[in-house]
Design a protein around this motif. Sequence first.
Motif, mmCIF file in Angstrom:
data_model
loop_
_atom_site.group_PDB
_atom_site.id
_atom_site.type_symbol
_atom_site.label_atom_id
_atom_site.label_comp_id
_atom_site.label_asym_id
_atom_site.label_seq_id
_atom_site.Cartn_x
_atom_site.Cartn_y
_atom_site.Cartn_z
ATOM 1 N N GLU A 126 0.832 -1.198 0.000
ATOM 2 C CA GLU A 126 0.000 0.000 0.000
ATOM 3 C C GLU A 126 0.871 1.253 0.000
ATOM 4 O OE1 GLU A 126 -2.961 2.471 -0.371
ATOM 5 O OE2 GLU A 126 -3.241 0.286 -0.405
ATOM 6 N N ALA A 127 1.995 1.194 0.715
ATOM 7 C CA ALA A 127 2.893 2.348 0.761
ATOM 8 C C ALA A 127 3.491 2.643 -0.614
ATOM 9 C CB ALA A 127 4.006 2.102 1.780
ATOM 10 N N GLU A 128 3.848 1.593 -1.361
ATOM 11 C CA GLU A 128 4.411 1.814 -2.696
ATOM 12 C C GLU A 128 3.334 2.334 -3.651
ATOM 13 O OE1 GLU A 128 6.918 -0.495 -6.230
ATOM 14 O OE2 GLU A 128 6.183 -1.624 -4.490
ATOM 15 N N ARG A 129 2.109 1.832 -3.555
ATOM 16 C CA ARG A 129 1.030 2.335 -4.395
ATOM 17 C C ARG A 129 0.762 3.811 -4.104
ATOM 18 N NH1 ARG A 129 -1.316 -2.596 -3.309
ATOM 19 N NH2 ARG A 129 -2.871 -1.726 -1.895
ATOM 20 N N SER A 130 0.774 4.173 -2.822
ATOM 21 C CA SER A 130 0.544 5.572 -2.444
ATOM 22 C C SER A 130 1.633 6.468 -3.011
ATOM 23 C CB SER A 130 0.491 5.709 -0.920
ATOM 24 O OG SER A 130 -0.607 5.017 -0.383
ATOM 25 N N TYR A 131 2.872 5.997 -2.956
ATOM 26 C CA TYR A 131 3.988 6.780 -3.498
ATOM 27 C C TYR A 131 3.778 7.060 -4.988
ATOM 28 C CZ TYR A 131 8.418 7.339 -5.927
ATOM 29 O OH TYR A 131 9.404 7.760 -6.788
ATOM 30 N N HIS A 132 3.451 6.029 -5.750
ATOM 31 C CA HIS A 132 3.288 6.205 -7.189
ATOM 32 C C HIS A 132 2.061 7.062 -7.513
ATOM 33 C CE1 HIS A 132 6.522 3.742 -8.766
ATOM 34 N NE2 HIS A 132 6.249 2.825 -7.870
ATOM 35 N N ARG A 133 1.008 6.909 -6.731
ATOM 36 C CA ARG A 133 -0.194 7.728 -6.967
ATOM 37 C C ARG A 133 0.115 9.202 -6.696
ATOM 38 N NH1 ARG A 133 -5.868 6.769 -7.025
ATOM 39 N NH2 ARG A 133 -7.046 8.654 -6.497
ATOM 40 N N GLU A 134 0.794 9.474 -5.590
ATOM 41 C CA GLU A 134 1.122 10.860 -5.243
ATOM 42 C C GLU A 134 2.118 11.443 -6.243
ATOM 43 O OE1 GLU A 134 2.532 10.583 -1.273
ATOM 44 O OE2 GLU A 134 0.570 9.985 -0.455
ATOM 45 N N THR B 150 0.210 12.200 -9.463
ATOM 46 C CA THR B 150 -0.675 13.347 -9.273
ATOM 47 C C THR B 150 0.121 14.651 -9.272
ATOM 48 O OG1 THR B 150 -2.243 12.007 -7.995
ATOM 49 C CG2 THR B 150 -2.364 14.409 -7.723
ATOM 50 N N TRP C 40 -7.177 11.906 -10.273
ATOM 51 C CA TRP C 40 -6.998 10.575 -10.864
ATOM 52 C C TRP C 40 -8.210 10.195 -11.707
ATOM 53 C CZ3 TRP C 40 -2.417 8.014 -10.281
ATOM 54 C CH2 TRP C 40 -2.349 6.746 -10.848
ATOM 55 N N GLU D 147 -2.341 -4.254 -7.441
ATOM 56 C CA GLU D 147 -1.792 -4.811 -6.207
ATOM 57 C C GLU D 147 -0.650 -5.784 -6.466
ATOM 58 O OE1 GLU D 147 -4.925 -6.447 -3.873
ATOM 59 O OE2 GLU D 147 -5.966 -4.519 -3.633
#
Length: 421
Positions: A284-292, A295, A307, A314
Amino acid sequence: MPPRTLTSLIIATSLAACDAGAGASGAGPDVVVETRGDTTVVRTLSGNVWGADATLVPQLSIGEVEGPEEFLFGAIGSIAVDDDGRVYVLDRQAFNVRGFDADGAHIETLGGPGEGPGELSTTGSIAILPGGRVAAQDPLNSRIQVYGPEPNETEAWRYESGAFVLPFKPLFVDPLGRILVAAPQSSAPGDVVEQVAVLGADGVQQDTLIPPHGDFEPPSVEVYVPMFERSVTSPVPLTARRHWTLNPDGHFVTGVSTDYRIDLEGDAGVLRIERVYEPVAVSEAERSYHREDTTRSMRLTQPDWSWNGPLIPETKPPFRGLISGRDGRIWVQLWTEAYPEENEDYDPDNPRSDPVTWPSPLRYDVFDSDGTYLGAVVPPEGFADYPQPIFDGDDVWAVTRDALGVERVVHFRLQVGGGNR
């Protein structure tokens, strides 16, 4: 459904014996081979020939922190190696190509910045042509500078290209001496068509080829670009992509990383390589990094951007790149588990700078030209996947970067487990 002939072969010791090497162990790969029309599928269920992971052991290093100018590299953009082990290095800062013999001694410097004969105004990739000539791509001018075979002899070869984005693809040379160069075309920003320009041994463009990807389009998000008065797309991080390279015989090697499936074209049909694999999870932390990160980047173009595409997955795709070795082996760059790392160069005033990055360790699957899964290679620390390494059997040439960012070109030898090959 077309008729299909199943040659369901469970191959163990027969494949293991083909190239086991001194350091290999184990029973070899468990493989199923199927023939479907003109396509032969080699699917590895488990195991490999080597029996253990391989690494790369340095044999020779070219490049210094201080010393003669020819050994000081600013930014290496491409490397090439000839049949005698001579190494050529394109420096993107110096706009020249430097040649070294198999022992690492400097032998010549070609080119330089400029628009004149033999000079480079932009830098792409380099290759060795028959007869020892050296080819250097000048991509924004859609030309290739050719040096040799005589000293101070140069030619400029033109090719058709019109893309807004230039991929970092190597130059390819086939057995006929033709040179193949990535020359994407675009009718509008964001609508890039990947294609390859084929130039004959005389430098005249003969053909244009398009990699056979089918109709796959990567999952993407959209951003409105005022300059173009339209929206353009950008791939969603960690999703499947189209990948292609060229074999030494001039045929395409392609794969869409929705599955572990790679197609090798040939005169007699297609060899399809498949392998059972365990998907790599995305935290989840890596997904959040890429999303942020995505963005923040999009809002530099469209301040109110939010988005608008598929979510970051996942699990990661099975692979992230394909390289064909000079000997015909296929090196598959894998996606691996990433980890958070503090960015020592973080600049809080730069919106494109991140305080934490998520690097993924390099790892390659290696397949023989007949689809046999030889095993995995784990390169040492500092080994760079850009510019593209040169693979030739158990010999590998690649750029390395140390803790100070100093670049060198290193000749490695493949080693399986604790033994030499």
